[in-house]
Design an enzyme around this catalytic site. Sequence first.
Site, PDB file in Angstrom:
ATOM      1  N   ARG A 236       6.649  -2.041  -6.416  1.00 16.26           N
ATOM      2  CA  ARG A 236       5.370  -2.557  -6.896  1.00 16.26           C
ATOM      3  C   ARG A 236       5.154  -3.951  -6.314  1.00 16.26           C
ATOM      4  O   ARG A 236       6.091  -4.762  -6.265  1.00 16.26           O
ATOM      5  CB  ARG A 236       5.356  -2.643  -8.420  1.00 16.26           C
ATOM      6  CG  ARG A 236       5.087  -1.314  -9.092  1.00 16.26           C
ATOM      7  CD  ARG A 236       3.618  -0.880  -8.917  1.00 16.26           C
ATOM      8  NE  ARG A 236       3.345   0.393  -9.547  1.00 16.26           N
ATOM      9  CZ  ARG A 236       3.411   1.586  -8.935  1.00 16.26           C
ATOM     10  NH1 ARG A 236       3.730   1.682  -7.656  1.00 16.26           N
ATOM     11  NH2 ARG A 236       3.117   2.686  -9.591  1.00 16.26           N
ATOM     12  N   GLU A 265      -3.700  -4.845  -5.211  1.00 19.42           N
ATOM     13  CA  GLU A 265      -4.249  -3.789  -4.342  1.00 19.42           C
ATOM     14  C   GLU A 265      -5.670  -3.411  -4.751  1.00 19.42           C
ATOM     15  O   GLU A 265      -5.956  -3.381  -5.939  1.00 19.42           O
ATOM     16  CB  GLU A 265      -3.345  -2.545  -4.414  1.00 19.42           C
ATOM     17  CG  GLU A 265      -1.973  -2.824  -3.860  1.00 19.42           C
ATOM     18  CD  GLU A 265      -0.973  -1.692  -4.091  1.00 19.42           C
ATOM     19  OE1 GLU A 265      -1.388  -0.598  -4.511  1.00 19.42           O
ATOM     20  OE2 GLU A 265       0.212  -1.918  -3.889  1.00 19.42           O
ATOM     21  N   HIS A 283      -0.059   1.322   0.677  1.00 20.27           N
ATOM     22  CA  HIS A 283       0.521   2.059  -0.465  1.00 20.27           C
ATOM     23  C   HIS A 283       0.520   3.576  -0.202  1.00 20.27           C
ATOM     24  O   HIS A 283      -0.119   4.350  -0.916  1.00 20.27           O
ATOM     25  CB  HIS A 283      -0.253   1.735  -1.757  1.00 20.27           C
ATOM     26  CG  HIS A 283       0.546   2.031  -2.997  1.00 20.27           C
ATOM     27  ND1 HIS A 283       0.391   1.357  -4.179  1.00 20.27           N
ATOM     28  CD2 HIS A 283       1.500   2.963  -3.244  1.00 20.27           C
ATOM     29  CE1 HIS A 283       1.213   1.849  -5.097  1.00 20.27           C
ATOM     30  NE2 HIS A 283       1.897   2.830  -4.558  1.00 20.27           N
TER      31      HIS A 283
HETATM   32  C1  DGY Z   1       4.075   5.874  -7.752  1.00 19.51           C
HETATM   33  O1  DGY Z   1       4.302   7.061  -7.930  1.00 19.51           O
HETATM   34  O2  DGY Z   1       4.272   5.029  -8.622  1.00 19.51           O
HETATM   35  C2  DGY Z   1       3.517   5.518  -6.424  1.00 19.51           C
HETATM   36  O3  DGY Z   1       3.646   4.171  -6.165  1.00 19.51           O
HETATM   37  C3  DGY Z   1       2.057   5.914  -6.368  1.00 19.51           C
HETATM   38  O4  DGY Z   1       1.301   5.079  -7.186  1.00 19.51           O
END
Ligand code: DGY
Length: 325
Positions: A236, A265, A283
């Site tokens: 993250r 983001e 992402h």
């Molecule tokens: C997740 O599965 O958390 C990925 O980062 C997609 O948001």
Amino acid sequence: MSKAAILIPGRLHPHAESRIREAFEVVSIARPDAMLLDEPDRERIRGIAVASGIRAQSVDGEFLGAFPKLEIVASFGVGYDHLDAARAASLGIMVSNTPDVLSEEVADTAVALLINTVRELPMAEAWLRQGKWHSVGSYPLTKGTLRGRSVGIFGMGRIGLAIAKRLEAFGLPISYHNRRKVDGVDYGYHESLVELARAVDTLISIAPGGTSTEKAVNAEVLRALGPSGVLINVGRGTTVDEDALIAALADGTIMSAGLDVFANEPDVPEALIEARNASLLPHVASASMHTRTAMADLVADNLLAWFRTGRALTPVRETAHITGP
Ligand code: DGY
């Protein structure tokens, strides 16, 4: 018997939505705002299906509390920092996510991003496409290489382990930092992130978001990583202090960074976009049709299992003890 009403607040993978429509009544609103529904509708909602990783689709405690018959929130994605799972638990609401089905894909992308970062492959490709192979000659030798590197993994969950296994096959020593030492994992464990950063030159963050990891990769950690250091983030964006990272890339505190996730983001700081020593992705770690379809199926299957058996297939830790009525 009437079908249970499932609320979809905002965008959701179309395959998840069509699977949910087969078994449930779907109520859609543009974003998680309970005021977009009148009271009779709020009172019928028994489930919510929501995507992670979209800033405008955060599900807070107030939203969860607006639905008196809400039993389950099925979240698309493994990370669930966009929803208040502790509040859900206190209200007796199940939260499910989509682990496992994306681990291998995300691990593949993490390794690809690492190689792109140290070997500058996106820039080498741009060199070819711009005709510079002809006009200038070979792409310059890269300062970076995987050879001789040692890797630290921040977040040794299922994806961390999948990344570690791949990099072990590359002949690289692995160690890690996690909330706690993981049973059955033999890689070297470091009690703190800064200690891990001091011991390695390649730090891969796959840590979850949330208050306990916010800006965990800070100026001190980057200094500890050192001038040949490489930071990769596929967890993250909030786990990295972006201002500190921008400064560390600019002044040579670390060598380079590969980022698939960002604090805000889809806004990416201009300084990162311009940094030649940063390799950036929007992402996409789990974003293949294959894997996103499997994640979509798991969202629908969690709802189906819950309403058939009172159990979710993949509950999150905070609500794992909750069972259906
Ligand atoms: C997740 O599965 O958390 C990925 O980062 C997609 O948001």
